[in-house]
Design a protein around this motif. Sequence first.
Motif, PDB file in Angstrom:
ATOM      1  N   UNK A  34       0.920  -0.965   0.333  1.00  0.00           N
ATOM      2  CA  UNK A  34      -0.169  -0.119   0.261  1.00  0.00           C
ATOM      3  C   UNK A  34       1.200   0.956   0.119  1.00  0.00           C
ATOM      4  N   UNK A  35       0.988   2.551  -1.158  1.00  0.00           N
ATOM      5  CA  UNK A  35       1.695   2.981  -0.972  1.00  0.00           C
ATOM      6  C   UNK A  35       1.220   4.113  -1.896  1.00  0.00           C
ATOM      7  N   UNK A  36       2.220   5.465  -1.574  1.00  0.00           N
ATOM      8  CA  UNK A  36       1.517   6.585  -1.875  1.00  0.00           C
ATOM      9  C   UNK A  36       2.585   7.160  -3.147  1.00  0.00           C
ATOM     10  N   UNK A  37       2.166   7.183  -4.518  1.00  0.00           N
ATOM     11  CA  UNK A  37       3.093   7.856  -5.298  1.00  0.00           C
ATOM     12  C   UNK A  37       2.443   9.251  -5.665  1.00  0.00           C
ATOM     13  N   UNK A  43      -0.025  18.619 -19.897  1.00  0.00           N
ATOM     14  CA  UNK A  43      -1.653  18.770 -20.265  1.00  0.00           C
ATOM     15  C   UNK A  43      -2.584  18.397 -20.549  1.00  0.00           C
ATOM     16  N   UNK A  44      -2.179  17.183 -21.565  1.00  0.00           N
ATOM     17  CA  UNK A  44      -2.136  16.239 -22.689  1.00  0.00           C
ATOM     18  C   UNK A  44      -3.479  15.028 -21.470  1.00  0.00           C
ATOM     19  N   UNK A  45      -3.043  15.417 -19.783  1.00  0.00           N
ATOM     20  CA  UNK A  45      -4.050  14.356 -19.578  1.00  0.00           C
ATOM     21  C   UNK A  45      -2.842  13.407 -18.829  1.00  0.00           C
ATOM     22  N   UNK A  46      -1.268  13.713 -19.281  1.00  0.00           N
ATOM     23  CA  UNK A  46      -0.423  11.854 -19.115  1.00  0.00           C
ATOM     24  C   UNK A  46      -0.209  11.794 -18.072  1.00  0.00           C
ATOM     25  N   UNK A  47       0.334  11.445 -17.665  1.00  0.00           N
ATOM     26  CA  UNK A  47       1.391  10.777 -16.271  1.00  0.00           C
ATOM     27  C   UNK A  47       2.841  11.088 -16.775  1.00  0.00           C
ATOM     28  N   UNK A  48       3.361  12.259 -16.568  1.00  0.00           N
ATOM     29  CA  UNK A  48       4.312  12.653 -16.991  1.00  0.00           C
ATOM     30  C   UNK A  48       5.868  11.631 -16.474  1.00  0.00           C
ATOM     31  N   UNK A  49       5.676  11.760 -14.625  1.00  0.00           N
ATOM     32  CA  UNK A  49       6.807  11.384 -14.023  1.00  0.00           C
ATOM     33  C   UNK A  49       5.989  10.951 -13.123  1.00  0.00           C
ATOM     34  N   UNK A  50       6.575   9.633 -12.096  1.00  0.00           N
ATOM     35  CA  UNK A  50       6.129   8.706 -10.703  1.00  0.00           C
ATOM     36  C   UNK A  50       7.326   8.914 -10.152  1.00  0.00           C
ATOM     37  N   UNK A  51       7.143   8.972  -9.005  1.00  0.00           N
ATOM     38  CA  UNK A  51       7.727   8.901  -8.184  1.00  0.00           C
ATOM     39  C   UNK A  51       6.765   8.365  -7.322  1.00  0.00           C
ATOM     40  N   UNK A  52       7.974   7.118  -6.817  1.00  0.00           N
ATOM     41  CA  UNK A  52       7.221   5.986  -5.354  1.00  0.00           C
ATOM     42  C   UNK A  52       8.407   5.780  -4.126  1.00  0.00           C
ATOM     43  N   UNK A  53       7.369   5.319  -3.297  1.00  0.00           N
ATOM     44  CA  UNK A  53       8.697   4.807  -2.344  1.00  0.00           C
ATOM     45  C   UNK A  53       9.959   4.073  -2.715  1.00  0.00           C
ATOM     46  N   UNK A  63       8.120  -1.905 -13.795  1.00  0.00           N
ATOM     47  CA  UNK A  63       6.458  -2.090 -13.972  1.00  0.00           C
ATOM     48  C   UNK A  63       5.419  -1.399 -13.597  1.00  0.00           C
ATOM     49  N   UNK A  64       5.773  -1.102 -12.348  1.00  0.00           N
ATOM     50  CA  UNK A  64       4.808   0.142 -11.634  1.00  0.00           C
ATOM     51  C   UNK A  64       5.058   1.218 -12.188  1.00  0.00           C
ATOM     52  N   UNK A  65       5.867   1.951 -12.602  1.00  0.00           N
ATOM     53  CA  UNK A  65       5.897   2.950 -13.314  1.00  0.00           C
ATOM     54  C   UNK A  65       5.354   3.197 -14.672  1.00  0.00           C
ATOM     55  N   UNK A  66       5.931   1.848 -15.325  1.00  0.00           N
ATOM     56  CA  UNK A  66       5.517   2.064 -15.925  1.00  0.00           C
ATOM     57  C   UNK A  66       4.183   1.725 -16.517  1.00  0.00           C
TER      58      UNK A  66
END
Length: 245
Positions: A34-37, A43-53, A63-66
């Motif tokens: 259970x995590x918070x990212x 501006x297109x609504x796409x996730x450009x960057x992901x920060x995981x714990x 694979x989670x970021x993908x």
Amino acid sequence: MGAGLAREVVLWAALVLPGAPARAADGRVVQTYHLQAGLDVDTAGQVARVELPREIPAVLSAPAQEAIKRWRFKPPMRHGRAVTARTYASVDLVLAKQPDGNYGVDVRYIKNGPALALRPPRWPMEQVDGRLTMAAVVQPDGSLTDIRLVASEFSSPLARKQCALAVEEAIRHSRALPERVDGKPVATRVQIPVTFTTQASAGVAGARPDRTKDAGAEARETPELSGQAVALDSPVQPLVAEPRG
């Protein structure tokens, strides 16, 4: 996770929105994170960057970021144009062993909003069972204000009052990472559910006491804020859409 497991993992990842069937049900769940990212949305609504714990194993992080980068959000608008945003998503990362012996990963969206670091409230009474929901506003500076009780279920008015005061105090001394719109922090309204229960067997869903070692003393509990805080007006709203290629 051992290196041997890492070598044999055949990783797949999917966006599972609330109410959708979980692919992990086809296999045996080995572990759930259970995590918070932290998500930067363009501006297109796409996730450009992901920060995981940092504690998420690298073999699962990729694979989670993908998968998360396939999610779609409705970007906020400023002066008639879409702008970038920063939000924080609650995510379940489920590792499951499939019938063929390989492993798979489900990435499940739970909710998004500010990132709250909530202090546990003090235990207000000798014996108390019940639940309540508090409303608050996460301010751009990370403080929580406008705290009020919006719903409660307790056996007595005194229990409701004491528990509400304890939770209000805890929230007032808590902090949050605010969401950002066009690079600037914004205010977001949230609701925070809390459950109080005296039984030590209540598990993580309840506010549970630390047992005292005093002979003859009643076991007391140090309650924790339970349940998931919900953002009521996050500027970043999820969309159900087909993932990218």
